[in-house]
Motif scaffolding. Structure first.
Motif: not given
Length: 274
Positions: A233-253
């Motif tokens: 994320l940006g210039e740092v490495s993060v764990c999968p949990t934190c990465y997925n949390a920042t990429k979460a949105v409300n699914c349109s389905r």
């Protein structure tokens, strides 16, 4: 498969199915491949360098399994039947034509001439073959010295085996790993989240080999140390949990908040959870 069968009626169905799976292993990739071939079946035989990369992979897979009617697409730059990983507008081009075009736009940082860029310097500068970084230094030994300064209990032969494993024996990866350790002090003491993925892989391998003084970096977001930082994320490495949390949105389905795949059609918001 139906489109391929229409072009290659003598090819076994199992061979076609295997070629499709190899060319488009994911559901999203298969959907894109099907859409491209449905709109233009001629991509299989016309040699035109158009469509997604999966079309090219499918053609190579079919030819390897005995296909006779499909034809490899030709590079839009040089006209050769080479793999076409890059684009020039809507047309695909080979890696050499792409590098040549980039050289015209950005000359070598060493000599200033418009040459094909083959190497990356210590500070990210782009270099041609004549200006490549010097390899007359034992970069693996420098990595061993960095590690020995932090944890002298790890045998050098073990360190060299780890270096070979994570760099696949490629000199430029070894050199880059040595640069990262030298340019950013403290990498081996818990600050590797700001380093390259290979630095993190080096630390994980050293810890698994019994290095007690080497410190696994905590996730910069959640602070956990018992996870592997394999996302960026940006210039740092993060764990999968934190990465997925920042990429979460409300699914349109389903309306659930979840990490989602990219839109599968231009302009649509019909996303699918990963």
């Amino acid at each position: 498969m139906d489109i391929v069968v229409a072009v290659e009626p003598d090819l076994a169905t199992d061979h076609i199915r295997d070629a499709v799976k190899d060319a488009a292993p994911s559901r999203t990739a298969r959907r894109g491949l099907a859409k491209a071939l449905t709109s233009d079946p001629g991509l299989l035989t016309s040699k035109r360098p158009e469509g997604p990369r999966s079309v090219e992979r499918l053609i190579f897979g079919l030819l390897a399994r005995g296909a006779r009617q499909v034809a490899v697409p030709l590079c839009a730059g040089c006209g050769k039947p080479e793999p076409l990983p890059q684009r020039r507008g809507k047309l695909r081009i080979c890696a050499y034509c792409d590098a040549t075009e980039r050289a015209r736009q950005q000359p070598c940082a060493g000599c200033g001439l418009p040459r094909v860029i083959r190497y990356t310097g210590r500070n990210g500068e782009r270099l041609c073959t004549n200006c490549r970084p010097k390899d007359d230094i034992d970069w693996a030994q420098r990595i061993c010295d960095h590690i020995a300064a932090v944890d002298p209990t790890v045998p050098e032969v073990t360190i060299r085996q780890i270096i070979t494993t994570i760099t696949h024996g490629r000199p430029h990866h070894v050199r880059r790993l040595a640069w990262d350790l030298a340019d950013r002090p403290g990498m081996l003491m818990g600050n590797a989240a700001h380093g390259s993925p290979k630095v993190i892989a080096l630390i994980d391998a050293l810890r698994d080999a019994g290095a007690q003084a080497i410190v696994r970096p905590p996730c910069p977001h959640c602070g956990r140390t018992n996870v592997t930082l394999r996302n960026t994320l940006g210039e740092v490495s993060v764990c999968p949990t934190c990465y997925n949390a920042t990429k979460a949105v409300n699914c349109s389905r389903c309306r659930r908040r979840s990490p989602v795949a990219p839109p599968h059609r231009r302009g649509t918001t019909n996303l699918q959870p990963l």
